[in-house]
Scaffold this motif. Structure first.
Motif, PDB file in Angstrom:
ATOM      1  N   LEU A 270       1.233  -1.363   0.010  1.00  0.00           N
ATOM      2  CA  LEU A 270      -0.234   0.011  -0.115  1.00  0.00           C
ATOM      3  C   LEU A 270       1.243   1.258  -0.254  1.00  0.00           C
ATOM      4  O   LEU A 270       1.633   1.007   0.705  1.00  0.00           O
ATOM      5  CB  LEU A 270      -0.558   0.449   1.525  1.00  0.00           C
ATOM      6  CG  LEU A 270      -2.180  -0.936   1.065  1.00  0.00           C
ATOM      7  CD1 LEU A 270      -2.135  -0.437   3.036  1.00  0.00           C
ATOM      8  CD2 LEU A 270      -3.325   0.302   0.868  1.00  0.00           C
TER       9      LEU A 270
ATOM     10  N   PRO B  34      -7.911   7.506  10.722  1.00  0.00           N
ATOM     11  CA  PRO B  34      -7.012   8.594  11.627  1.00  0.00           C
ATOM     12  C   PRO B  34      -7.093   9.500  10.252  1.00  0.00           C
ATOM     13  O   PRO B  34      -6.368  10.782  10.416  1.00  0.00           O
ATOM     14  CB  PRO B  34      -5.604   7.634  11.608  1.00  0.00           C
ATOM     15  CG  PRO B  34      -6.075   6.602  10.230  1.00  0.00           C
ATOM     16  CD  PRO B  34      -7.894   6.307  10.408  1.00  0.00           C
TER      17      PRO B  34
ATOM     18  N   THR C 245      -7.990   3.417  -4.763  1.00  0.00           N
ATOM     19  CA  THR C 245      -8.681   3.360  -3.408  1.00  0.00           C
ATOM     20  C   THR C 245      -8.860   4.743  -3.185  1.00  0.00           C
ATOM     21  O   THR C 245      -7.674   5.620  -2.407  1.00  0.00           O
ATOM     22  CB  THR C 245      -8.812   2.465  -2.898  1.00  0.00           C
ATOM     23  OG1 THR C 245     -10.211   2.705  -1.435  1.00  0.00           O
ATOM     24  CG2 THR C 245      -7.731   2.992  -1.285  1.00  0.00           C
TER      25      THR C 245
ATOM     26  N   ASN D  54     -10.457  -0.954  -4.858  1.00  0.00           N
ATOM     27  CA  ASN D  54     -10.732  -0.959  -3.459  1.00  0.00           C
ATOM     28  C   ASN D  54     -12.320  -0.050  -3.206  1.00  0.00           C
ATOM     29  O   ASN D  54     -11.592   1.430  -2.587  1.00  0.00           O
ATOM     30  CB  ASN D  54      -9.581  -0.861  -2.336  1.00  0.00           C
ATOM     31  CG  ASN D  54      -9.678  -1.115  -1.156  1.00  0.00           C
ATOM     32  OD1 ASN D  54     -10.072   0.340  -0.397  1.00  0.00           O
ATOM     33  ND2 ASN D  54     -10.513  -1.712  -0.223  1.00  0.00           N
TER      34      ASN D  54
ATOM     35  N   ASN E 111     -14.721  -0.613   0.089  1.00  0.00           N
ATOM     36  CA  ASN E 111     -14.707  -1.758   1.418  1.00  0.00           C
ATOM     37  C   ASN E 111     -16.252  -0.886   2.312  1.00  0.00           C
ATOM     38  O   ASN E 111     -17.087  -0.139   2.002  1.00  0.00           O
ATOM     39  CB  ASN E 111     -13.887  -1.549   3.089  1.00  0.00           C
ATOM     40  CG  ASN E 111     -13.057  -2.180   2.091  1.00  0.00           C
ATOM     41  OD1 ASN E 111     -12.337  -3.023   1.207  1.00  0.00           O
ATOM     42  ND2 ASN E 111     -11.856  -1.651   3.003  1.00  0.00           N
TER      43      ASN E 111
ATOM     44  N   PRO F  52     -10.826  -7.656   1.363  1.00  0.00           N
ATOM     45  CA  PRO F  52      -9.962  -7.166   2.348  1.00  0.00           C
ATOM     46  C   PRO F  52     -10.564  -7.634   3.423  1.00  0.00           C
ATOM     47  O   PRO F  52     -11.663  -6.833   4.152  1.00  0.00           O
ATOM     48  CB  PRO F  52      -9.161  -5.957   2.171  1.00  0.00           C
ATOM     49  CG  PRO F  52     -10.537  -5.275   1.396  1.00  0.00           C
ATOM     50  CD  PRO F  52     -10.903  -6.308   0.630  1.00  0.00           C
TER      51      PRO F  52
ATOM     52  N   ASN G 258      -9.873  -6.619   7.627  1.00  0.00           N
ATOM     53  CA  ASN G 258      -9.015  -5.738   8.616  1.00  0.00           C
ATOM     54  C   ASN G 258      -9.914  -5.661   9.747  1.00  0.00           C
ATOM     55  O   ASN G 258     -11.144  -5.439  10.345  1.00  0.00           O
ATOM     56  CB  ASN G 258      -9.684  -4.013   8.386  1.00  0.00           C
ATOM     57  CG  ASN G 258      -8.986  -3.783   6.427  1.00  0.00           C
ATOM     58  OD1 ASN G 258      -8.002  -3.364   6.058  1.00  0.00           O
ATOM     59  ND2 ASN G 258      -9.781  -3.532   6.173  1.00  0.00           N
TER      60      ASN G 258
ATOM     61  N   ALA H 235      -5.537  -5.118   7.549  1.00  0.00           N
ATOM     62  CA  ALA H 235      -5.119  -4.277   9.490  1.00  0.00           C
ATOM     63  C   ALA H 235      -5.165  -4.606   9.730  1.00  0.00           C
ATOM     64  O   ALA H 235      -6.029  -6.270   9.819  1.00  0.00           O
ATOM     65  CB  ALA H 235      -5.789  -2.813   9.136  1.00  0.00           C
TER      66      ALA H 235
ATOM     67  N   PHE I  58      -1.237  -7.958   3.212  1.00  0.00           N
ATOM     68  CA  PHE I  58      -0.288  -6.063   2.931  1.00  0.00           C
ATOM     69  C   PHE I  58       0.712  -6.451   3.545  1.00  0.00           C
ATOM     70  O   PHE I  58       1.310  -6.797   4.532  1.00  0.00           O
ATOM     71  CB  PHE I  58      -1.458  -5.247   3.582  1.00  0.00           C
ATOM     72  CG  PHE I  58      -2.706  -4.692   2.678  1.00  0.00           C
ATOM     73  CD1 PHE I  58      -2.510  -4.303   1.320  1.00  0.00           C
ATOM     74  CD2 PHE I  58      -3.793  -4.113   3.565  1.00  0.00           C
ATOM     75  CE1 PHE I  58      -3.483  -4.028   0.800  1.00  0.00           C
ATOM     76  CE2 PHE I  58      -4.661  -4.331   2.584  1.00  0.00           C
ATOM     77  CZ  PHE I  58      -4.657  -3.464   1.601  1.00  0.00           C
TER      78      PHE I  58
ATOM     79  N   LEU J 167       1.101   0.580   6.197  1.00  0.00           N
ATOM     80  CA  LEU J 167      -0.659   0.060   5.886  1.00  0.00           C
ATOM     81  C   LEU J 167      -0.520   1.641   5.209  1.00  0.00           C
ATOM     82  O   LEU J 167       0.029   2.079   3.681  1.00  0.00           O
ATOM     83  CB  LEU J 167      -1.562   0.226   6.725  1.00  0.00           C
ATOM     84  CG  LEU J 167      -0.898  -1.561   7.161  1.00  0.00           C
ATOM     85  CD1 LEU J 167      -2.427  -1.335   8.546  1.00  0.00           C
ATOM     86  CD2 LEU J 167      -2.033  -2.834   6.286  1.00  0.00           C
ATOM     87  N   LEU J 168      -1.466   2.754   5.370  1.00  0.00           N
ATOM     88  CA  LEU J 168      -2.002   3.919   4.736  1.00  0.00           C
ATOM     89  C   LEU J 168      -0.882   5.259   5.604  1.00  0.00           C
ATOM     90  O   LEU J 168      -0.083   5.064   5.429  1.00  0.00           O
ATOM     91  CB  LEU J 168      -3.483   3.877   4.427  1.00  0.00           C
ATOM     92  CG  LEU J 168      -3.796   3.389   3.576  1.00  0.00           C
ATOM     93  CD1 LEU J 168      -5.825   3.547   3.179  1.00  0.00           C
ATOM     94  CD2 LEU J 168      -3.018   4.317   1.744  1.00  0.00           C
ATOM     95  N   THR J 169      -1.190   4.942   6.545  1.00  0.00           N
ATOM     96  CA  THR J 169      -0.720   6.232   7.757  1.00  0.00           C
ATOM     97  C   THR J 169      -0.089   5.659   9.043  1.00  0.00           C
ATOM     98  O   THR J 169       0.580   5.617  10.259  1.00  0.00           O
ATOM     99  CB  THR J 169      -1.705   6.636   8.022  1.00  0.00           C
ATOM    100  OG1 THR J 169      -2.705   6.611   8.916  1.00  0.00           O
ATOM    101  CG2 THR J 169      -2.870   7.782   7.026  1.00  0.00           C
ATOM    102  N   THR J 170      -0.850   3.757   9.220  1.00  0.00           N
ATOM    103  CA  THR J 170      -0.360   3.081  10.084  1.00  0.00           C
ATOM    104  C   THR J 170       0.664   2.020  10.172  1.00  0.00           C
ATOM    105  O   THR J 170       1.121   2.086   8.731  1.00  0.00           O
ATOM    106  CB  THR J 170      -1.730   2.500  11.082  1.00  0.00           C
ATOM    107  OG1 THR J 170      -2.053   1.416  10.281  1.00  0.00           O
ATOM    108  CG2 THR J 170      -2.730   3.552  11.224  1.00  0.00           C
TER     109      THR J 170
HETATM  110  C1  DTB Z   1      -7.897  -2.107   3.087  1.00  0.00           C
HETATM  111  O1  DTB Z   1      -9.036  -2.967   3.269  1.00  0.00           O
HETATM  112  N1  DTB Z   1      -7.147  -2.014   4.050  1.00  0.00           N
HETATM  113  C2  DTB Z   1      -6.511  -1.068   3.659  1.00  0.00           C
HETATM  114  C3  DTB Z   1      -6.435  -1.040   2.033  1.00  0.00           C
HETATM  115  N2  DTB Z   1      -7.898  -1.862   1.773  1.00  0.00           N
HETATM  116  C4  DTB Z   1      -6.570   0.467   1.330  1.00  0.00           C
HETATM  117  C5  DTB Z   1      -6.484   0.522   4.178  1.00  0.00           C
HETATM  118  C6  DTB Z   1      -6.193   0.121   5.720  1.00  0.00           C
HETATM  119  C7  DTB Z   1      -5.761   0.901   6.296  1.00  0.00           C
HETATM  120  C8  DTB Z   1      -4.905   1.000   7.947  1.00  0.00           C
HETATM  121  C9  DTB Z   1      -5.108   2.851   8.679  1.00  0.00           C
HETATM  122  C10 DTB Z   1      -4.429   3.050   8.419  1.00  0.00           C
HETATM  123  O2  DTB Z   1      -2.689   2.702   8.175  1.00  0.00           O
HETATM  124  O3  DTB Z   1      -4.243   4.511   7.960  1.00  0.00           O
END
Ligand code: DTB
Ligand code: SAM
Ligand code: SF4
Length: 338
Positions: free
Chosen positions: A58, A74, A143, A164, A166, A233, A235, A276, A298, A303-306
């Motif tokens: 990601l 977040p 996404t 993606n 959800n 996914p 999570n 996640a 993943f 991930l994206l911010t975590t």
């Molecule tokens: C999904 O189902 N999980 C991923 C992805 N699709 C984009 C994102 C998880 C994000 C978790 C919080 C973060 O890292 O910000």
């Protein structure tokens, strides 16, 4: 009727069921844990290469300041979470991140943006990214929030493989988590994505305080779509300080594994992704998730911010379990079969 005996009945032309009733799916959740895992593993082996896991990386290409109020996220502008707002990442940086992900062993690269819905200029910029990432020999996923049918077609034209989006929970529980959009908005985007002939990646989050009925309801929504999502996914909520869902009770790890197993049974061909929440999971819980039918993760530190487990921990875990990462060739061969 009993789910145990009706699972093979009532199939549609794609050979898969799209008429799951809530009570049947709840019955699956109620099976003895070992029976449920046994059945999930049987379904898994009938449709997937055993001991193999596909790896997606990601990247957040546009972070924070999202106008939506998703209670878990977040990146919502409504909560003080310390996530810094960042403009769209330059093309060269995205390509560099994709190149590194491929080198580390990922076969799909997923670009995420904190939008309610993208503007036309965003679609144009992201289309460049998709073309470049694809030319590296990676599958592409994006996404970006809600899409119009035209935007979905533009992304398809740029060569996007997966989108993606959800459903996140049951329709009933969704209202308690998000007020700035509806479940129907999500379903409308999924329809636009399907009609553009993009592959659908859609799943949800477990551990937001929902009931087992909500978890079953979410899987019924996904399994009863006109086509099963190609990628699902699952999570586990990553609790982030400042979000309304921070400090909740979370979910029992066996219940999380049950959710994966039921997803595998009701959507036999889908790639079920253990998504996640892996950083907070023991190696043993992750191994159970693979036994329950998870076929993808993943991969990469973020991930994206975590956070996500680092590459060394994942390599060591897969080696201990003798699970092989899916190769780019295997990923492409599988995707070509639909
Ligand atoms: C999904 O189902 N999980 C991923 C992805 N699709 C984009 C994102 C998880 C994000 C978790 C919080 C973060 O890292 O910000
Ligand atoms: N803004 C777009 C959207 O909502 O579709 C794309 C990005 S959004 C971060 C993608 C998904 O990440 C959400 O649908 C949700 O399932 C997941 N997600 C967000 N925050 C999470 C968290 N704290 N824990 C687990 N999953 C989360
Ligand atoms: Fe925005 Fe997506 Fe986060 Fe919701 S989940 S606040 S839409 S980035």
């Amino acid at each position: 009727m009993n789910a145990v005996v009706t699972e093979n009945s009532l199939r549609s032309p794609d050979g898969l069921r799209h008429d799951w009733r809530l009570a049947e799916v709840e019955e699956l959740f109620e099976l003895p844990f070992l029976d449920l895992l046994f059945r999930a593993q049987q379904v898994h082996r009938a449709h997937h290469t055993p001991n193999t896991v596909q790896m997606s990386t990601l990247l957040s290409i546009k972070t924070g300041a999202c106008p939506e109020d998703c209670g878990y996220c977040p990146q919502s502008i409504h909560y003080e979470t310390g996530v810094a707002r960042e403009a769209m990442m330059p093309l060269a940086d995205v390509v560099e991140a994709a190149r590194k992900a491929k080198e580390a062993g990922a076969t799909r690269f997923c670009m995420g943006a904190a939008y309610r819905s993208p503007k036309q200029k965003d679609i144009e910029q992201i289309s460049h990214m998709i073309r470049e990432v694809r030319s590296l020999g990676l599958e592409t996923c994006a996404t970006l929030g809600m899409l119009s049918p035209e935007q979905a077609r533009d992304l398809k034209d740029a060569g996007l493989d997966y989108y993606n989006h959800n459903v996140d929970s049951s329709e009933e529980y969704y209202k308690k988590i998000i007020s700035t959009r509806t479940y129907q908005h999500r379903l409308d985007t999924l329809e636009a994505v399907r009609n553009a002939d993009l592959k659908v990646c859609s799943g949800g989050i477990v551990g937001m305080g929902e009931t087992r009925t909500d978890r079953a309801g979410m899987l019924v929504t996904l399994a009863n779509l006109p086509e099963h999502p190609q990628s699902v996914p699952i999570n586990q909520l990553v609790q982030v300080k400042g979000t309304p869902l921070h400090g909740g009770e979370g979910v029992d790890s066996f219940e999380f594994i049950r959710t994966i197993a039921v997803a595998r049974i009701v959507m036999p061909k889908a790639q079920v992704r253990l998504s996640a929440g892996r950083q907070e999971m023991s190696d043993e819980t992750q191994a159970l998730a693979f036994l329950a039918g998870a076929s993808s993760i993943f991969y990469g530190e973020k991930l994206l911010t975590t956070g996500n487990p680092d590459v060394e921990r994942d390599r060591a875990l897969l080696a201990r379990l003798k699970i092989a990462p899916e190769t780019a060739h295997q990923t492409q061969a599988r995707s070509a079969c639909g």
